[in-house]
Write a protein that holds these residues in place. Structure first.
Motif, PDB file in Angstrom:
ATOM      1  N   PHE A   1       0.838  -1.202   0.000  1.00 13.33           N
ATOM      2  CA  PHE A   1       0.000   0.000   0.000  1.00 13.33           C
ATOM      3  C   PHE A   1       0.873   1.253   0.000  1.00 13.33           C
ATOM      4  O   PHE A   1       0.643   2.185  -0.780  1.00 13.33           O
ATOM      5  N   PHE A   2       1.886   1.272   0.854  1.00 13.17           N
ATOM      6  CA  PHE A   2       2.776   2.429   0.910  1.00 13.17           C
ATOM      7  C   PHE A   2       3.597   2.575  -0.372  1.00 13.17           C
ATOM      8  O   PHE A   2       3.797   3.686  -0.855  1.00 13.17           O
ATOM      9  N   VAL A   3       4.078   1.469  -0.907  1.00 16.11           N
ATOM     10  CA  VAL A   3       4.841   1.525  -2.163  1.00 16.11           C
ATOM     11  C   VAL A   3       3.956   2.035  -3.296  1.00 16.11           C
ATOM     12  O   VAL A   3       4.375   2.881  -4.091  1.00 16.11           O
ATOM     13  N   LEU A   4       2.746   1.551  -3.375  1.00 11.80           N
ATOM     14  CA  LEU A   4       1.831   2.001  -4.422  1.00 11.80           C
ATOM     15  C   LEU A   4       1.551   3.494  -4.306  1.00 11.80           C
ATOM     16  O   LEU A   4       1.546   4.211  -5.311  1.00 11.80           O
ATOM     17  N   ASN A   5       1.321   3.974  -3.079  1.00  7.71           N
ATOM     18  CA  ASN A   5       1.090   5.407  -2.895  1.00  7.71           C
ATOM     19  C   ASN A   5       2.325   6.218  -3.255  1.00  7.71           C
ATOM     20  O   ASN A   5       2.211   7.320  -3.801  1.00  7.71           O
ATOM     21  N   ALA A   6       3.507   5.693  -2.964  1.00  9.97           N
ATOM     22  CA  ALA A   6       4.740   6.397  -3.338  1.00  9.97           C
ATOM     23  C   ALA A   6       4.890   6.452  -4.854  1.00  9.97           C
ATOM     24  O   ALA A   6       5.322   7.467  -5.407  1.00  9.97           O
ATOM     25  N   LEU A   7       4.546   5.370  -5.521  1.00 11.47           N
ATOM     26  CA  LEU A   7       4.686   5.325  -6.977  1.00 11.47           C
ATOM     27  C   LEU A   7       3.642   6.170  -7.696  1.00 11.47           C
ATOM     28  O   LEU A   7       3.907   6.709  -8.778  1.00 11.47           O
TER      29      LEU A   7
ATOM     30  N   ALA B   1       8.058  10.187   1.881  1.00 11.52           N
ATOM     31  CA  ALA B   1       7.482   9.719   3.150  1.00 11.52           C
ATOM     32  C   ALA B   1       6.801   8.367   2.970  1.00 11.52           C
ATOM     33  O   ALA B   1       6.979   7.458   3.804  1.00 11.52           O
ATOM     34  N   MET B   2       6.043   8.208   1.900  1.00 10.88           N
ATOM     35  CA  MET B   2       5.406   6.920   1.639  1.00 10.88           C
ATOM     36  C   MET B   2       6.444   5.827   1.422  1.00 10.88           C
ATOM     37  O   MET B   2       6.285   4.691   1.869  1.00 10.88           O
ATOM     38  N   ALA B   3       7.534   6.169   0.737  1.00 10.66           N
ATOM     39  CA  ALA B   3       8.604   5.197   0.513  1.00 10.66           C
ATOM     40  C   ALA B   3       9.290   4.825   1.824  1.00 10.66           C
ATOM     41  O   ALA B   3       9.650   3.661   2.037  1.00 10.66           O
TER      42      ALA B   3
ATOM     43  N   LEU C   1       9.517   1.208   3.459  1.00 11.02           N
ATOM     44  CA  LEU C   1      10.816   0.652   3.815  1.00 11.02           C
ATOM     45  C   LEU C   1      10.816   0.124   5.241  1.00 11.02           C
ATOM     46  O   LEU C   1      11.284  -0.988   5.502  1.00 11.02           O
ATOM     47  N   VAL C   2      10.255   0.886   6.160  1.00 12.72           N
ATOM     48  CA  VAL C   2      10.190   0.444   7.559  1.00 12.72           C
ATOM     49  C   VAL C   2       9.324  -0.804   7.685  1.00 12.72           C
ATOM     50  O   VAL C   2       9.698  -1.773   8.356  1.00 12.72           O
ATOM     51  N   THR C   3       8.181  -0.800   7.037  1.00 18.25           N
ATOM     52  CA  THR C   3       7.280  -1.953   7.095  1.00 18.25           C
ATOM     53  C   THR C   3       7.932  -3.196   6.510  1.00 18.25           C
ATOM     54  O   THR C   3       7.852  -4.289   7.082  1.00 18.25           O
TER      55      THR C   3
ATOM     56  N   THR D   1      12.089  -1.356  -4.527  1.00 17.21           N
ATOM     57  CA  THR D   1      11.174  -0.406  -5.162  1.00 17.21           C
ATOM     58  C   THR D   1      11.051   0.866  -4.331  1.00 17.21           C
ATOM     59  O   THR D   1      11.050   1.976  -4.868  1.00 17.21           O
ATOM     60  N   ALA D   2      10.948   0.720  -3.009  1.00 15.09           N
ATOM     61  CA  ALA D   2      10.841   1.890  -2.133  1.00 15.09           C
ATOM     62  C   ALA D   2      12.115   2.733  -2.183  1.00 15.09           C
ATOM     63  O   ALA D   2      12.053   3.967  -2.245  1.00 15.09           O
TER      64      ALA D   2
END
Length: 94
Positions: A20-26, A44-46, A50-52, A83-84
């Motif tokens: 979800f976070f990677v998709l929002n970053a992309l 921030a999304m990336a 990354l943390v997750t 990717t992140a």
């Protein structure tokens, strides 16, 4: 058998959150030349991804060692982490 299934479900939940976070970053793109916060948003999304996914990679390592999950489970966090990091480096400029 049940422990393996529960571990797999936990990993899938973590990977869903990371995805979800990677998709929002992309998908973060500037709306126009006035949109100066898009770089921070994408990064921030990336970082959240990354943390997750680092947490998911640590959990994967524990489950592979203790429960006997297959080593291919490492491929998912590695792909999402790369990717992140790529999105953090190549964040969109306004």
């Amino acid at each position: 058998m049940v422990a393996t299934a529960l571990c797999a479900v936990l990993l899938l939940v973590l990977h869903t959150i990371g995805s979800f976070f990677v998709l929002n970053a992309l998908l973060a793109e500037p709306q126009g030349p006035w949109d100066t916060g898009i770089t921070d948003t994408a990064r921030a999304m990336a970082v959240f991804a990354l943390v997750t996914e680092l947490l998911a990679a640590a959990v994967t390592a524990a489950f592979v060692a203790l429960v006997g999950l297959r080593r291919w489970w490492y491929a998912i966090p590695v792909a999402l982490i790369l990717t992140a990091i790529g999105r953090m480096v190549f964040a969109p400029a306004p």
